[in-house]
Design a protein around this motif. Structure first.
Motif, PDB file in Angstrom:
ATOM      1  N   VAL A  36      81.495  10.809  59.702  1.00  0.00           N
ATOM      2  CA  VAL A  36      82.074  10.616  59.382  1.00  0.00           C
ATOM      3  C   VAL A  36      83.411   9.740  60.630  1.00  0.00           C
ATOM      4  O   VAL A  36      82.301  10.313  61.597  1.00  0.00           O
ATOM      5  CB  VAL A  36      83.598  10.992  58.494  1.00  0.00           C
ATOM      6  CG1 VAL A  36      82.871  11.529  56.932  1.00  0.00           C
ATOM      7  CG2 VAL A  36      83.628  12.306  59.786  1.00  0.00           C
ATOM      8  N   PRO A  38      85.686  10.829  63.308  1.00  0.00           N
ATOM      9  CA  PRO A  38      85.621  12.115  64.111  1.00  0.00           C
ATOM     10  C   PRO A  38      87.688  11.849  65.233  1.00  0.00           C
ATOM     11  O   PRO A  38      88.266  12.884  63.856  1.00  0.00           O
ATOM     12  CB  PRO A  38      85.107  11.764  65.712  1.00  0.00           C
ATOM     13  CG  PRO A  38      84.901  10.516  66.015  1.00  0.00           C
ATOM     14  CD  PRO A  38      84.934   9.797  64.366  1.00  0.00           C
ATOM     15  N   LYS A  41      87.892  11.530  59.669  1.00  0.00           N
ATOM     16  CA  LYS A  41      87.797  12.087  58.880  1.00  0.00           C
ATOM     17  C   LYS A  41      87.401  11.697  57.780  1.00  0.00           C
ATOM     18  O   LYS A  41      86.902  11.649  56.820  1.00  0.00           O
ATOM     19  CB  LYS A  41      88.046  13.173  58.686  1.00  0.00           C
ATOM     20  CG  LYS A  41      88.720  14.254  59.846  1.00  0.00           C
ATOM     21  CD  LYS A  41      87.067  14.791  60.489  1.00  0.00           C
ATOM     22  CE  LYS A  41      87.769  15.507  61.760  1.00  0.00           C
ATOM     23  NZ  LYS A  41      87.429  14.759  62.376  1.00  0.00           N
ATOM     24  N   LYS A  42      87.434   9.617  57.697  1.00  0.00           N
ATOM     25  CA  LYS A  42      87.066   9.496  56.888  1.00  0.00           C
ATOM     26  C   LYS A  42      86.110   8.188  56.827  1.00  0.00           C
ATOM     27  O   LYS A  42      84.961   8.212  58.239  1.00  0.00           O
ATOM     28  CB  LYS A  42      87.864   7.892  57.321  1.00  0.00           C
ATOM     29  CG  LYS A  42      89.823   9.066  56.497  1.00  0.00           C
ATOM     30  CD  LYS A  42      90.065   9.032  55.288  1.00  0.00           C
ATOM     31  CE  LYS A  42      91.056   9.252  54.718  1.00  0.00           C
ATOM     32  NZ  LYS A  42      91.523  10.659  53.626  1.00  0.00           N
TER      33      LYS A  42
END
Length: 79
Positions: A36, A38, A41-42
């Motif tokens: 993901v 950083p 967070k996707k």
């Protein structure tokens, strides 16, 4: 004679090493599913043309070097 054998052995090791890293330039699909961004967070998508992992949410493209994603925001390119 011993020198030639050692030299041939080193040559074979370099050749095998080269083949290994050629295969590593392609990133594994399972790895893409785990990674993901950083920052946001996707999830990421892989762009084969630029060899980058793209995060639409944060607007960053993370490079993939020798099959290894570089997930550092300071190394990412803004898109």
């Amino acid at each position: 004679m011993v020198y030639i054998e050692i030299k041939d052995n080193i040559y074979k090791q370099k050749y095998i090493h080269h083949v290994y890293f050629s295969a590593m330039k392609v990133i594994d699909k399972a790895l893409i599913d785990i990674l993901v961004c950083p920052i946001s967070k996707k999830s990421l998508s892989y762009d084969e043309k630029t060899n980058e992992l793209i995060c639409e949410e944060s607007g960053l493209a993370y490079p993939v070097r020798d099959g290894i994603p570089v997930m550092l925001p300071e190394e990412a390119r803004k898109i």
